[in-house]
Write a protein that holds these residues in place. Structure first.
Motif, PDB file in Angstrom:
ATOM      1  N   CYS A  76       0.833  -1.209   0.000  1.00 49.73           N
ATOM      2  CA  CYS A  76       0.000   0.000   0.000  1.00 49.73           C
ATOM      3  C   CYS A  76       0.865   1.256   0.000  1.00 49.73           C
ATOM      4  CB  CYS A  76      -0.924   0.002   1.224  1.00 49.73           C
ATOM      5  SG  CYS A  76      -2.061   1.403   1.280  1.00 49.73           S
ATOM      6  N   CYS A  92      -5.112   2.942  -3.589  1.00 51.96           N
ATOM      7  CA  CYS A  92      -3.837   3.345  -4.180  1.00 51.96           C
ATOM      8  C   CYS A  92      -3.405   2.343  -5.244  1.00 51.96           C
ATOM      9  CB  CYS A  92      -2.773   3.460  -3.092  1.00 51.96           C
ATOM     10  SG  CYS A  92      -2.241   1.846  -2.471  1.00 51.96           S
ATOM     11  N   CYS A  95      -2.314  -1.177  -3.669  1.00 53.13           N
ATOM     12  CA  CYS A  95      -3.458  -2.037  -3.314  1.00 53.13           C
ATOM     13  C   CYS A  95      -4.138  -2.553  -4.577  1.00 53.13           C
ATOM     14  CB  CYS A  95      -4.481  -1.255  -2.501  1.00 53.13           C
ATOM     15  SG  CYS A  95      -3.974  -0.964  -0.809  1.00 53.13           S
TER      16      CYS A  95
HETATM   17 ZN   LIG Z   1      -3.396   1.237  -0.588  1.00 47.70          ZN
END
Ligand SMILES: [Zn+2]
Length: 407
Positions: A76, A92, A95
């Motif tokens: 992440c 993001c 992810c």
């Molecule tokens: Zn993330």
């Protein structure tokens, strides 16, 4: 929606994993100290992060979902993390690419019915020794680690025994007993629990937009298996299959009915395996041809014949496994039905797994005693054991349906 939202009723596991992901982040931020050990930010215990994890739990509780969410949390890149946000934002790039399966540093090893060979595993262990391209963690997620061949498991042991500093192994298996003791002793164990039906129903409504009543019925019928509940909620064919199975207790009045019910169960399982094979086998065969650069109409390239034969062998074994798994689901449904019958006979209150089948449950309950019901549950379990021993499915299922009949 964060990456943790799909994990239903696993608050403790989420807590452990987010703590570890924070520690992992601190480790990356600090880098190596002169002694080769990792320094952590003050207040963060770097030892909370581990190089090998074993995710276990009852079928469908979400072992793979948990591992995937953890992998996303490790990659992440959300700016909120600077402000104390929970790793695994779900939005993001890190992810997102992990969840979609395209992150360069996260390797998924799926067995989807085919066992992982020792050659594949050695290649993975080698890969694990290299530094992650993105500079964070190199994650190798082995789904269904209990399906590794013995040689592959031994190759995996090598990787887990001597992890490189930025490699994380995540193994998923039904229980610790399914993994070699030498491997599990080197893993941190995470045990997922059976989620409550209410929590599963909530998720089906929230995430899949299922009607609340359908979600409730599906969550109960799923008996703690989140994926099975979801399929029952969204897939009409799965619902029809279940109802078909739950008719059996009413059909086994005579031998003819018993044998017909057995034949139908086995045929359905076979049809399922064939449907799956149709989509998967063709794709794999095409991939293999592409890998060998085969051209339609010309001679097969060197080595392709052997590889094709090997692939066909594996596809056949997957078909057998799919058939057994479909039958396994049917047996679980049947077992749940008789458990409900027993609950009705004993006057238990509270929701049943087959809440939508109250009239049928009532009829079977009224026609027998708790002793009958226990004996029938034992017949279903005996059928499962017979299948585990590779007894011919039709023979095993016939023996069961006949046993369901008698007094
Ligand atoms: Zn993330």
């Amino acid at each position: 929606m964060s990456v943790w939202d799909d994990l239903v009723g696993q608050d403790r596991v989420v807590e452990q994993l987010t703590t570890a992901a924070r520690a992992a982040r601190a480790t990356v931020a600090a880098g190596r100290t002169s002694t080769g050990a990792y320094a952590a930010e003050p207040g963060v215990n770097a030892s909370l992060m581990t190089h090998a994890w074993l995710f276990t739990g009852p079928p469908g509780a979400g072992q793979t979902t948990a591992a995937r969410a953890f992998a996303a949390a490790l990659q992440c890149t959300s700016p909120d993390l600077e402000l104390g946000g929970v790793p695994g934002c779900g939005f993001c790039d890190g992810c997102h690419t992990v969840l979609s399966g395209s992150h360069a540093d996260v390797k998924y090893v799926r067995t989807d019915g085919l066992s992982i060979g020792v050659g594949d595993m050695r290649a993975l262990v080698l890969r694990a020794a290299s530094y992650p391209t993105g500079g964070r963690w190199s994650v190798i997620l082995v789904d269904a680690a209990h399906r590794l061949t013995e040689a592959a498991a031994n190759a995996l042991l090598k990787g887990v025994e001597e992890p490189s500093p930025r490699t994380v192994w995540m193994l998923c298996a039904p229980s610790v007993q399914d993994v070699l003791p030498t491997i599990r002793s080197r893993c941190r164990l995470l045990v997922l629990r059976t989620p409550a039906a209410e929590a599963v129903a909530d998720m089906l409504v929230r995430r899949d937009g299922v009607e609340p009543e359908t979600a409730r019925i599906a969550a109960l019928a799923g008996q703690g298996d989140v994926e099975r509940a979801r399929r029952l909620a969204v897939d009409e064919q799965a619902r029809a299959r279940r109802l078909d199975v739950l008719r059996i207790p009413l059909e086994v009045a005579d031998i003819g009915g018993c044998l017909a019910a057995a034949q139908r169960l086995v045929d359905t399982a076979k049809a399922d395996a064939e449907a799956l094979a149709e989509t998967q086998d063709a794709k794999e065969t095409d991939d293999l041809k592409a890998a060998y650069g085969a051209v339609e109409g010309s001679r097969a390239p060197r080595g392709m014949a052997g590889a094709t034969k090997e692939l066909e062998k594996r596809q056949k074994s997957r078909a057998t496994r799919t058939r057994r798994e479909t039958l396994g689901v049917a047996l679980l449904d049947l077992l749940g039905f008789y458990r409900d019958v027993l609950a009705v006979q004993l006057g238990a209150t509270g929701a049943l797994s087959n809440e939508d089948q109250r009239p049928a449950l009532g009829r079977v309950a009224a026609a027998g005693t708790p002793e009958n019901t226990l004996r029938r549950m034992e017949a279903v379990l005996a059928c499962r054991r017979a299948m585990d021993r590779n007894v011919d499915p039709l023979l095993a299922v016939e023996a069961m349906t006949v046993a369901l009949r008698a007094g």
